[in-house]
Design an enzyme around this catalytic site. Structure first.
Site, PDB file in Angstrom:
ATOM      1  N   MET A 166      -2.244  -3.475  -5.678  1.00 43.46           N
ATOM      2  CA  MET A 166      -1.275  -4.249  -4.501  1.00 43.46           C
ATOM      3  C   MET A 166      -0.950  -5.544  -5.101  1.00 43.46           C
ATOM      4  SD  MET A 166      -3.093  -3.237  -1.029  1.00 43.46           S
ATOM      5  CE  MET A 166      -1.769  -4.056  -0.027  1.00 43.46           C
ATOM      6  N   HIS A 167      -0.022  -6.052  -4.789  1.00 44.51           N
ATOM      7  CA  HIS A 167       0.410  -7.712  -4.838  1.00 44.51           C
ATOM      8  C   HIS A 167       0.926  -8.118  -6.166  1.00 44.51           C
ATOM      9  CE1 HIS A 167      -2.380  -7.873  -1.394  1.00 44.51           C
ATOM     10  NE2 HIS A 167      -3.332  -7.634  -2.246  1.00 44.51           N
ATOM     11  N   ASP A 208      -3.216   0.681  -2.939  1.00 49.10           N
ATOM     12  CA  ASP A 208      -4.456   1.200  -3.347  1.00 49.10           C
ATOM     13  C   ASP A 208      -5.454   1.568  -2.330  1.00 49.10           C
ATOM     14  OD1 ASP A 208      -5.029  -1.256  -3.337  1.00 49.10           O
ATOM     15  OD2 ASP A 208      -5.636  -1.376  -5.459  1.00 49.10           O
TER      16      ASP A 208
END
Length: 485
Positions: free
Chosen positions: A78-79, A237
């Site tokens: 992520m991110h 995830d």
């Protein structure tokens, strides 16, 4: 029918082939490099993700009836900020979730805009790993690159775009950008204005199980698959891992021992931790979840084993560990700073309590226990919100260790359920693909039918009591050392 689940991790992409009964027929893993151009920075090439994923799909489907592959779902780190130009070319290497360069921008958001205001806009406060601070850093430090941005993507969504040609994301992954109004499931106009970007630069939002498109015809021909293969939006995830472990619906928990570590608590209702120590995100099942995230979990064990002890014999190093709950050595697992609950990119790992009789077994044990204690920190926040859990699922590479699972069960004082498949995010991606293709009515039905618990590690009262004392000492260490960081 077959469904492909893709887990776009930090060190490798893992792909699995699942049938409609939940049987995993094959698993393939392809590694790619990670770059640390400056201390605390972490970058990767999105082109590497795509190249290795295509090789993985080719290998995964080599021996199956390719015409039976119906859908593909991605779960992924992520991110990360993937910036594309007007030709959909990658402008610069992706800035990853564990990158700490945005301390200044994060502090500015939390202090200038204010944590209460940020939480009102997005249900979360700024963390160094989130996407919005990365955009602000890029605007300040690389203005020429920032001006070229046509699309802002997340890692797994870049892969989905390469497969389908559609700029898309799902609510769970978008929750970690600090650009989404999580409660109302739409982009936050206030945050877009703060970051200097427009909604047209952002991908279209979908539920994780929704179909966003089909496999590009030229790619289908190259891979020998049907052009009708559906691509679903997928999930971040941790949300994908939660689907893969059956952590859907209300009040269920999953602990992930991957590169990072998480404690994930599903909920049908939207809720926010008033202190913002836990993230409040949308879930892949269409509802919500709270999550505590530590930046270095299994990564700590890998660092200790391979970089310090110079061995890959993980089981051998753990074989001599017998005196659980009695170790005098503590380890703070902050190799890349820390997120939940401290939100401190400057925090660093350290060993405390060594003496002349300390050996490698005590040090190795301290690493495993330190990760468990740090996860317990987030569990304590959940308890303060009135959330009480009796059991949890577990997944991730670290969950392969029987010793670590025993430590987790006793440090957390929770029953730890082990599921048949160890491929949490990849299995979750495949399950989401199956739902998108109409195999199941919804994610909860799919998880109930496909996810099987094969073992449960029970906490041992005497050992849990010992760890209660050890944890009381552990939680005093970070506050005592914070100023030295």
């Amino acid at each position: 029918m077959y469904y492909i689940g893709i887990d776009l991790g930090t060190s490798a992409v893992k792909l699995l082939l699942m049938d409609e009964k939940g049987t995993v027929h094959k698993v393939v893993s392809k590694e790619y490099p990670i770059c640390f151009p400056h201390p605390g920075w972490s970058e990767q090439s999105p082109e590497d993700w795509y190249a290795q994923s295509i090789e993985g799909i080719r290998e995964l489907t080599a021996d199956c009836e390719k015409e039976m592959v119906a859908g593909i779902g991605c779960g992924g780190q992520m991110h990360g900020l993937v910036a594309l130009d007007d030709q959909d070319r990658v402008i610069r290497p992706a800035i990853l979730w564990n990158d700490g360069r945005t301390a200044k921008q994060t502090e500015d958001l939390n202090q200038r805009i204010g944590k209460e205001t940020l939480s009102k806009y997005t249900a979360n406060i700024a963390f160094a790993g989130f996407t919005a601070p990365k955009l602000l850093w890029m605007r300040e430090e690389e203005p020429e690159n920032f001006a070229r941005i046509e699309k802002i993507m997340l890692p797994k969504d870049y892969l989905s775009y390469c497969l389908s040609g559609v700029h898309c994301t799902d609510y769970s992954d978008a929750s970690g950008t600090l650009l989404l109004d999580v409660e109302h499931k739409c982009w936050s106009r206030e945050m877009l204005e703060i970051c200097g970007v427009s909604e047209k630069q952002l991908p279209k939002l979908y539920e994780s199980y929704e179909v966003v498109g089909t496999l590009k015809p030229e790619l289908a021909r190259e891979l020998g698959l049907s052009a009708g293969v559906k691509i679903v939006a997928g999930a971040g995830d941790n949300a994908a891992a939660a689907v893969g472990t059956g952590t859907v619906g209300d009040g269920k928990c999953n602990i992930s021992l991957g590169t990072s570590g998480t404690i994930f608590i599903s909920s049908r209702k939207f809720g926010v931790d008033a202190h913002n120590a836990l993230h409040s995100f949308a879930h892949a099942d269409g509802h919500y979840h709270l999550m505590g995230c530590m930046l270095s979990a299994a990564a700590c064990n890998k660092w200790w084993m391979e970089e310090i002890l110079k061995t890959e014999d993980y089981a051998g190093e753990q074989a001599g560990i017998h005196k659980l709950g009695e170790n005098q050595v503590f380890y703070l697992p902050y190799l890349m700073g820390e997120r939940s609950p401290h939100n401190d990119p400057d925090a660093r790992a350290c060993f405390i309590g060594m003496s002349m009789d300390t050996g490698r077994e005590e040090m190795t044990q301290a690493v495993l226990e330190g990760v468990a204690f740090a996860l317990r920190d987030s569990l304590e926040v959940a308890k303060s919100l009135g959330i009480y859990l009796a059991r949890t699922k577990i997944c991730g590479g670290g969950a392969k260790s029987a010793l670590w699972k025993r430590i987790i069960a006793n440090v957390m004082n929770l029953k730890v359920d082990v599921i048949a498949s160890e491929e949490g995010p990849g299995l979750g991606g495949a399950i989401l693909a199956a739902v998108g293709c109409g195999e199941f009515a919804d994610v909860e039905e799919a998880a109930a039918k496909l996810v099987r618990v094969v073992d449960t590690v029970e906490p041992e009262p005497e050992l849990a009591a010992k760890y209660e004392e050890r944890y009381a000492k552990f939680r005093k260490l970070y506050p005592a050392l914070k100023e030295t960081f």
